[in-house]
Design a protein around this motif. Structure first.
Motif, PDB file in Angstrom:
ATOM      1  N   MET A   1       0.969  -1.181   0.136  1.00 12.56           N
ATOM      2  CA  MET A   1      -0.245   0.038  -0.079  1.00 12.56           C
ATOM      3  C   MET A   1       0.896   1.153   0.072  1.00 12.56           C
ATOM      4  O   MET A   1       1.960   1.211   0.600  1.00 12.56           O
ATOM      5  CB  MET A   1      -0.892   0.062   1.261  1.00 12.56           C
ATOM      6  CG  MET A   1      -1.749  -1.037   1.217  1.00 12.56           C
ATOM      7  SD  MET A   1      -2.657  -1.009   2.666  1.00 12.56           S
ATOM      8  CE  MET A   1      -1.588  -1.555   3.878  1.00 12.56           C
ATOM      9  N   LYS A   2       0.429   2.154  -0.472  1.00 12.38           N
ATOM     10  CA  LYS A   2       1.177   3.439  -0.827  1.00 12.38           C
ATOM     11  C   LYS A   2       1.311   4.044   0.569  1.00 12.38           C
ATOM     12  O   LYS A   2       0.407   4.648   1.070  1.00 12.38           O
ATOM     13  CB  LYS A   2       0.660   4.365  -1.981  1.00 12.38           C
ATOM     14  CG  LYS A   2       0.449   3.777  -3.110  1.00 12.38           C
ATOM     15  CD  LYS A   2      -0.208   4.530  -4.337  1.00 12.38           C
ATOM     16  CE  LYS A   2      -0.275   3.970  -5.484  1.00 12.38           C
ATOM     17  NZ  LYS A   2      -0.954   4.460  -6.674  1.00 12.38           N
ATOM     18  N   ASN A   3       2.655   4.430   0.823  1.00 10.02           N
ATOM     19  CA  ASN A   3       2.884   5.218   1.935  1.00 10.02           C
ATOM     20  C   ASN A   3       2.802   6.849   1.562  1.00 10.02           C
ATOM     21  O   ASN A   3       3.563   7.105   0.500  1.00 10.02           O
ATOM     22  CB  ASN A   3       4.174   5.039   2.645  1.00 10.02           C
ATOM     23  CG  ASN A   3       4.132   3.760   3.633  1.00 10.02           C
ATOM     24  OD1 ASN A   3       2.890   3.249   3.875  1.00 10.02           O
ATOM     25  ND2 ASN A   3       5.082   2.880   3.639  1.00 10.02           N
ATOM     26  N   VAL A   4       2.135   7.627   2.271  1.00 10.10           N
ATOM     27  CA  VAL A   4       1.906   8.788   1.767  1.00 10.10           C
ATOM     28  C   VAL A   4       2.056   9.778   3.115  1.00 10.10           C
ATOM     29  O   VAL A   4       1.864   9.613   4.045  1.00 10.10           O
ATOM     30  CB  VAL A   4       0.705   9.282   1.113  1.00 10.10           C
ATOM     31  CG1 VAL A   4      -0.465   9.149   2.016  1.00 10.10           C
ATOM     32  CG2 VAL A   4       0.659  10.666   0.688  1.00 10.10           C
ATOM     33  N   LEU A   5       2.794  10.882   2.854  1.00 14.34           N
ATOM     34  CA  LEU A   5       3.190  11.561   4.014  1.00 14.34           C
ATOM     35  C   LEU A   5       1.778  12.601   4.451  1.00 14.34           C
ATOM     36  O   LEU A   5       1.425  13.460   3.262  1.00 14.34           O
ATOM     37  CB  LEU A   5       4.065  12.506   3.844  1.00 14.34           C
ATOM     38  CG  LEU A   5       4.705  13.761   4.910  1.00 14.34           C
ATOM     39  CD1 LEU A   5       5.247  12.987   6.234  1.00 14.34           C
ATOM     40  CD2 LEU A   5       5.799  14.506   4.679  1.00 14.34           C
ATOM     41  N   ASN A  69       0.992  -0.133  -3.732  1.00 14.02           N
ATOM     42  CA  ASN A  69       2.740  -0.467  -4.166  1.00 14.02           C
ATOM     43  C   ASN A  69       3.123  -1.445  -3.153  1.00 14.02           C
ATOM     44  O   ASN A  69       4.376  -1.425  -2.928  1.00 14.02           O
ATOM     45  CB  ASN A  69       3.440   0.919  -4.123  1.00 14.02           C
ATOM     46  CG  ASN A  69       3.436   1.471  -2.723  1.00 14.02           C
ATOM     47  OD1 ASN A  69       2.873   0.907  -1.799  1.00 14.02           O
ATOM     48  ND2 ASN A  69       4.103   2.514  -2.469  1.00 14.02           N
ATOM     49  N   THR A  70       2.422  -2.379  -2.519  1.00 13.53           N
ATOM     50  CA  THR A  70       2.718  -3.315  -1.555  1.00 13.53           C
ATOM     51  C   THR A  70       2.160  -4.631  -2.387  1.00 13.53           C
ATOM     52  O   THR A  70       0.821  -4.668  -2.399  1.00 13.53           O
ATOM     53  CB  THR A  70       2.430  -3.051  -0.255  1.00 13.53           C
ATOM     54  OG1 THR A  70       2.929  -1.914   0.204  1.00 13.53           O
ATOM     55  CG2 THR A  70       2.836  -4.198   0.702  1.00 13.53           C
ATOM     56  N   ALA A 101       1.707  -8.460  -7.088  1.00  6.05           N
ATOM     57  CA  ALA A 101       2.516  -7.549  -7.075  1.00  6.05           C
ATOM     58  C   ALA A 101       1.933  -6.271  -7.154  1.00  6.05           C
ATOM     59  O   ALA A 101       0.861  -6.024  -8.168  1.00  6.05           O
ATOM     60  CB  ALA A 101       3.824  -7.697  -7.689  1.00  6.05           C
ATOM     61  N   PRO A 102       2.617  -5.078  -6.875  1.00  7.19           N
ATOM     62  CA  PRO A 102       1.976  -3.616  -7.100  1.00  7.19           C
ATOM     63  C   PRO A 102       2.121  -3.551  -8.663  1.00  7.19           C
ATOM     64  O   PRO A 102       3.020  -3.908  -9.451  1.00  7.19           O
ATOM     65  CB  PRO A 102       3.274  -2.738  -6.543  1.00  7.19           C
ATOM     66  CG  PRO A 102       3.837  -3.552  -5.590  1.00  7.19           C
ATOM     67  CD  PRO A 102       3.853  -4.979  -5.769  1.00  7.19           C
ATOM     68  N   ASP A 103       0.905  -3.022  -9.281  1.00  5.73           N
ATOM     69  CA  ASP A 103       0.675  -2.967 -10.631  1.00  5.73           C
ATOM     70  C   ASP A 103       0.587  -4.104 -11.318  1.00  5.73           C
ATOM     71  O   ASP A 103       0.420  -4.039 -12.689  1.00  5.73           O
ATOM     72  CB  ASP A 103       1.755  -1.909 -11.308  1.00  5.73           C
ATOM     73  CG  ASP A 103       1.667  -0.553 -10.650  1.00  5.73           C
ATOM     74  OD1 ASP A 103       0.695   0.003 -10.363  1.00  5.73           O
ATOM     75  OD2 ASP A 103       2.756   0.147 -10.506  1.00  5.73           O
ATOM     76  N   SER A 133      -3.450  -8.153   3.606  1.00  2.00           N
ATOM     77  CA  SER A 133      -2.663  -7.208   3.594  1.00  2.00           C
ATOM     78  C   SER A 133      -2.234  -6.736   4.904  1.00  2.00           C
ATOM     79  O   SER A 133      -2.552  -7.118   6.044  1.00  2.00           O
ATOM     80  CB  SER A 133      -3.234  -5.986   2.512  1.00  2.00           C
ATOM     81  OG  SER A 133      -2.499  -5.021   2.212  1.00  2.00           O
ATOM     82  N   THR A 134      -1.621  -5.304   4.888  1.00  2.00           N
ATOM     83  CA  THR A 134      -0.992  -4.773   6.123  1.00  2.00           C
ATOM     84  C   THR A 134      -1.184  -3.308   6.188  1.00  2.00           C
ATOM     85  O   THR A 134      -0.954  -2.599   4.986  1.00  2.00           O
ATOM     86  CB  THR A 134       0.331  -4.962   6.222  1.00  2.00           C
ATOM     87  OG1 THR A 134       0.585  -6.335   6.349  1.00  2.00           O
ATOM     88  CG2 THR A 134       0.948  -4.487   7.838  1.00  2.00           C
TER      89      THR A 134
END
Length: 305
Positions: A1-5, A69-70, A101-103, A133-134
């Motif tokens: 999963m996408k990490n985002v700030l 993306n995970t 996988a991602p994408d 997932s996580t």
């Protein structure tokens, strides 16, 4: 999963005040919290042809795309209701993928044969997809020394502090908050509140025992045990082979979702002394491992001969 700030604050801000020693006040900083979500898995399905005569065949074309993306694991696609169609191959109604996988894109086809009908019949063809997932959250905690608090109070200065929060993107979000605004004075009791929120369109079907953990900075935070249990539904753990500066809480029973979220877990904590430092910043790392299920349907029409 996408990490985002999600929240990065490096500002000089008067956001409120806290009492220390019963009389002193200091400027504090509240981190801004925002949320964004994305489904880990996108499922597209097409029935072709979507209108057939009885006794004829049609095919369900499934396309599964990992939108994060995970890598997601243990993916199982099941056609749960074929209505007035019979599978040409019985085993085709269940398909598993060890990972996506991602994408990455995975496809699966299910061939069906229409049963006999007396009149035109519109069929709802239903399916479910489950996977593991996580979700992760990283959030800072700032602790200010007594001397710095006194200095700020006397001079009327504002506190400069950078608070960072990073939330993974996905259907499950981790909500973690503190009962006191930051920076928190040293040697002060406070509460940590945390829960999991299902912001997606599917269902969280499993968060097992030890499936939700929170790592905390032991050199900055102590456990408040004077009034009994530190947390409800979380156990403090000893982590062999891990730095003595890291402690961990973990759930001791499975968590259940009611109305798209778990109940709020409360922990009694206390800030430790910061020593010669004016302000120290530590980080809480929370992780939730979950099983998620998405459900959907498409339609097809059967006509009599």
């Amino acid at each position: 999963m996408k990490n985002v700030l999600l929240a990065l604050l490096a500002v000089v801000l008067v956001a409120g005040c806290v009492n220390f020693g019963g009389s002193l006040a200091a400027f504090t900083l509240f981190p801004t919290k925002t949320t964004s979500t994305v489904e880990d898995l996108r499922i597209d399905v097409q029935a072709a042809p979507d209108e057939v005569l009885e006794g004829k065949k049609m095919t369900l074309f499934f396309t599964l795309t990992n939108a994060g993306n995970t890598t997601i694991n243990d993916v199982t696609l099941t056609v749960t209701d074929t209505c007035a169609f019979d599978p040409v191959t019985a085993t085709s109604t269940v398909k598993t993928f060890e990972t996506i996988a991602p994408d990455e894109i995975k496809t699966h086809d299910v061939e069906l044969k229409a049963q006999a009908v007396d009149t035109e019949r519109l069929c709802a063809l239903r399916y479910a997809t489950s996977y593991r997932s996580t979700a992760t959250l990283q959030t800072d905690i700032a602790v200010v020394s007594e001397d710095e608090l006194i200095r700020l109070n006397r001079k009327g200065e504002e506190s400069n502090i950078e608070i960072t929060e990073v939330q993974s993107l996905g259907p499950v979000l981790i909500d973690l908050r503190f009962s006191k605004p930051q920076p928190i004075p040293e040697n002060t009791q406070f509460f940590m509140y945390t829960k999991l929120v299902n912001s997606g369109s599917g269902d969280v079907t499993e968060i097992a025992t030890r499936g939700f953990t929170i790592d905390y900075p032991k050199d900055l935070i102590t456990l408040e045990t004077s009034e009994g249990s530190v947390c409800d539904d979380l156990d403090p753990l000893t982590l062999p082979g891990v730095s003595t500066f890291i402690g961990q809480f973990a759930t001791y029973k499975p968590l259940k979702f009611i109305d798209k979220e778990t109940k709020t877990i409360t922990c009694k904590l206390r800030t430790g002394p910061v020593g010669s430092s004016v302000t120290r910043v530590g980080t809480f790392h929370a992780t939730a491992s979950y099983k998620y299920t998405l459900r959907g349907e498409t339609t097809a029409t059967i006509n009599p001969e």
